[in-house]
Design a protein around this motif. Sequence first.
Motif, PDB file in Angstrom:
ATOM      1  N   PHE A 220     -24.854   2.291  -7.851  1.00  0.00           N
ATOM      2  CA  PHE A 220     -25.810   1.770  -6.882  1.00  0.00           C
ATOM      3  C   PHE A 220     -26.215   2.876  -5.912  1.00  0.00           C
ATOM      4  CE2 PHE A 220     -23.481  -1.820  -8.440  1.00  0.00           C
ATOM      5  CZ  PHE A 220     -24.387  -2.864  -8.480  1.00  0.00           C
ATOM      6  N   SER A 221     -27.408   2.749  -5.363  1.00  0.00           N
ATOM      7  CA  SER A 221     -27.852   3.682  -4.331  1.00  0.00           C
ATOM      8  C   SER A 221     -28.607   2.915  -3.259  1.00  0.00           C
ATOM      9  CB  SER A 221     -28.735   4.781  -4.934  1.00  0.00           C
ATOM     10  OG  SER A 221     -29.871   4.217  -5.562  1.00  0.00           O
ATOM     11  N   LEU A 222     -28.707   3.521  -2.080  1.00  0.00           N
ATOM     12  CA  LEU A 222     -29.422   2.918  -0.961  1.00  0.00           C
ATOM     13  C   LEU A 222     -30.665   3.751  -0.686  1.00  0.00           C
ATOM     14  CD1 LEU A 222     -29.468   0.698   1.175  1.00  0.00           C
ATOM     15  CD2 LEU A 222     -28.211   2.250   2.693  1.00  0.00           C
ATOM     16  N   PRO A 223     -31.852   3.274  -1.084  1.00  0.00           N
ATOM     17  CA  PRO A 223     -33.085   4.033  -0.882  1.00  0.00           C
ATOM     18  C   PRO A 223     -33.289   4.414   0.585  1.00  0.00           C
ATOM     19  CG  PRO A 223     -33.479   2.152  -2.317  1.00  0.00           C
ATOM     20  CD  PRO A 223     -32.100   1.982  -1.762  1.00  0.00           C
ATOM     21  N   GLY A 224     -33.681   5.660   0.792  1.00  0.00           N
ATOM     22  CA  GLY A 224     -33.978   6.131   2.137  1.00  0.00           C
ATOM     23  C   GLY A 224     -32.795   6.610   2.935  1.00  0.00           C
ATOM     24  N   ALA A 225     -31.592   6.439   2.417  1.00  0.00           N
ATOM     25  CA  ALA A 225     -30.400   6.827   3.181  1.00  0.00           C
ATOM     26  C   ALA A 225     -29.865   8.192   2.771  1.00  0.00           C
ATOM     27  CB  ALA A 225     -29.303   5.777   3.015  1.00  0.00           C
ATOM     28  N   GLY A 226     -30.483   8.816   1.796  1.00  0.00           N
ATOM     29  CA  GLY A 226     -29.956  10.067   1.265  1.00  0.00           C
ATOM     30  C   GLY A 226     -30.394  11.292   2.028  1.00  0.00           C
ATOM     31  N   GLY A 227     -31.339  12.035   1.445  1.00  0.00           N
ATOM     32  CA  GLY A 227     -31.762  13.298   2.040  1.00  0.00           C
ATOM     33  C   GLY A 227     -31.248  14.463   1.230  1.00  0.00           C
ATOM     34  N   ALA A 228     -30.837  15.514   1.915  1.00  0.00           N
ATOM     35  CA  ALA A 228     -30.388  16.733   1.240  1.00  0.00           C
ATOM     36  C   ALA A 228     -29.068  16.501   0.520  1.00  0.00           C
ATOM     37  CB  ALA A 228     -30.228  17.852   2.259  1.00  0.00           C
ATOM     38  N   ALA A 229     -28.862  17.282  -0.543  1.00  0.00           N
ATOM     39  CA  ALA A 229     -27.579  17.268  -1.239  1.00  0.00           C
ATOM     40  C   ALA A 229     -26.600  18.180  -0.505  1.00  0.00           C
ATOM     41  CB  ALA A 229     -27.759  17.736  -2.679  1.00  0.00           C
ATOM     42  N   TYR A 230     -25.341  17.809  -0.518  1.00  0.00           N
ATOM     43  CA  TYR A 230     -24.287  18.567   0.163  1.00  0.00           C
ATOM     44  C   TYR A 230     -23.238  19.030  -0.836  1.00  0.00           C
ATOM     45  CZ  TYR A 230     -26.001  16.957   4.728  1.00  0.00           C
ATOM     46  OH  TYR A 230     -26.768  16.714   5.849  1.00  0.00           O
ATOM     47  N   ASP A 231     -22.460  20.034  -0.391  1.00  0.00           N
ATOM     48  CA  ASP A 231     -21.416  20.566  -1.254  1.00  0.00           C
ATOM     49  C   ASP A 231     -20.101  20.764  -0.500  1.00  0.00           C
ATOM     50  OD1 ASP A 231     -20.636  23.561  -3.062  1.00  0.00           O
ATOM     51  OD2 ASP A 231     -20.413  21.515  -3.758  1.00  0.00           O
ATOM     52  N   PHE A 232     -19.909  20.086   0.619  1.00  0.00           N
ATOM     53  CA  PHE A 232     -18.635  20.239   1.317  1.00  0.00           C
ATOM     54  C   PHE A 232     -17.547  19.512   0.533  1.00  0.00           C
ATOM     55  CE2 PHE A 232     -20.639  16.450   3.126  1.00  0.00           C
ATOM     56  CZ  PHE A 232     -19.608  15.516   3.154  1.00  0.00           C
ATOM     57  N   PRO A 233     -16.333  20.064   0.492  1.00  0.00           N
ATOM     58  CA  PRO A 233     -15.255  19.410  -0.251  1.00  0.00           C
ATOM     59  C   PRO A 233     -14.754  18.167   0.468  1.00  0.00           C
ATOM     60  CG  PRO A 233     -14.400  21.310   0.924  1.00  0.00           C
ATOM     61  CD  PRO A 233     -15.899  21.341   1.097  1.00  0.00           C
ATOM     62  N   ILE A 234     -14.208  17.231  -0.302  1.00  0.00           N
ATOM     63  CA  ILE A 234     -13.607  16.025   0.270  1.00  0.00           C
ATOM     64  C   ILE A 234     -12.165  16.360   0.639  1.00  0.00           C
ATOM     65  CG2 ILE A 234     -12.987  13.625  -0.148  1.00  0.00           C
ATOM     66  CD1 ILE A 234     -15.245  13.581  -2.264  1.00  0.00           C
ATOM     67  N   GLN A 235     -11.872  16.273   1.924  1.00  0.00           N
ATOM     68  CA  GLN A 235     -10.554  16.611   2.439  1.00  0.00           C
ATOM     69  C   GLN A 235      -9.825  15.331   2.839  1.00  0.00           C
ATOM     70  OE1 GLN A 235      -9.524  19.513   2.113  1.00  0.00           O
ATOM     71  NE2 GLN A 235     -11.227  20.961   2.286  1.00  0.00           N
ATOM     72  N   PRO A 236      -8.492  15.410   2.941  1.00  0.00           N
ATOM     73  CA  PRO A 236      -7.733  14.235   3.398  1.00  0.00           C
ATOM     74  C   PRO A 236      -8.219  13.770   4.760  1.00  0.00           C
ATOM     75  CG  PRO A 236      -6.242  15.861   2.479  1.00  0.00           C
ATOM     76  CD  PRO A 236      -7.584  16.534   2.570  1.00  0.00           C
ATOM     77  N   ARG A 237      -8.305  12.479   4.933  1.00  0.00           N
ATOM     78  CA  ARG A 237      -8.717  11.887   6.205  1.00  0.00           C
ATOM     79  C   ARG A 237      -7.567  12.023   7.200  1.00  0.00           C
ATOM     80  NH1 ARG A 237      -7.262   6.865   7.651  1.00  0.00           N
ATOM     81  NH2 ARG A 237      -8.412   5.787   9.336  1.00  0.00           N
ATOM     82  N   ARG A 238      -7.890  12.437   8.408  1.00  0.00           N
ATOM     83  CA  ARG A 238      -6.870  12.567   9.448  1.00  0.00           C
ATOM     84  C   ARG A 238      -6.602  11.212  10.078  1.00  0.00           C
ATOM     85  NH1 ARG A 238      -9.902  17.295  10.988  1.00  0.00           N
ATOM     86  NH2 ARG A 238     -10.683  16.262  12.860  1.00  0.00           N
ATOM     87  N   ASN A 239      -5.338  10.900  10.279  1.00  0.00           N
ATOM     88  CA  ASN A 239      -4.968   9.621  10.892  1.00  0.00           C
ATOM     89  C   ASN A 239      -5.086   9.704  12.408  1.00  0.00           C
ATOM     90  OD1 ASN A 239      -4.301   8.372   8.434  1.00  0.00           O
ATOM     91  ND2 ASN A 239      -2.301   9.384   8.418  1.00  0.00           N
TER      92      ASN A 239
END
Length: 239
Positions: A220-239
Amino acid sequence: MAIVSPTHAQSLPGGFVYLRDIDPSIIQDIRYATSNNFVGRPLAGYGAGECVVKREVGLRLKAVQEELAAQNLSLKMFDCYRPARASLDMVKWSQNGHETAAERRYNPKIPKTELFRLGYIASRSRHSTGAALDLTLVDLKGDNSAKYDPSRIYADCTAQAEARAPEGSVDMGTGYDCTDAKGHTAAPSINVAQRAWRKRLVAAMARQGFVNYSKEWWHFSLPGAGGAAYDFPIQPRRN
């Protein structure tokens, strides 16, 4: 409105958020951060099994989840934001000159060299904008205890649910990432119950503006919510 902690928000660019900060009740099984996917290993850029999305996308997913919760259902995320390097990793995988039996479980009828030409995988993915998602439904009253066993030989993704790799979700007629005509959202070859689950997912997502990709019941996608493509890595979420 959900509140996102500044310490979390500062670690992500471009209005991205961790979905867990918007709605921790949404189940996550980020498959490309594991070996349980069609490549058979974590993809480049997936340093953590966290769903990262644009904030608007996350808020709309929260609204979907609230509707589903009243029906004893939950969303389950398979993929969200995808670093651009991960899509390039998929390209390299498709061109490595061999296919294992485990890989063929995901594309039983299509050589992996054809997956890009046929539109099942893209070298530039909308996932990299933070506005595209792969997901399914979980019946919270059902038995979701079966776990993926990497040492076990499973049937391909088009087989009956009890024979293919378990995903802890409702039976949508195929497994996730199944590159087969049976994985097309409106496939005529699935049964009545499977078709009903797909329609239920599409309808719930559509009520919040999400659009389904016809070749993949899970995308699924949400039209209009995208924009540029990114390449930052997914890092662990800080608590």
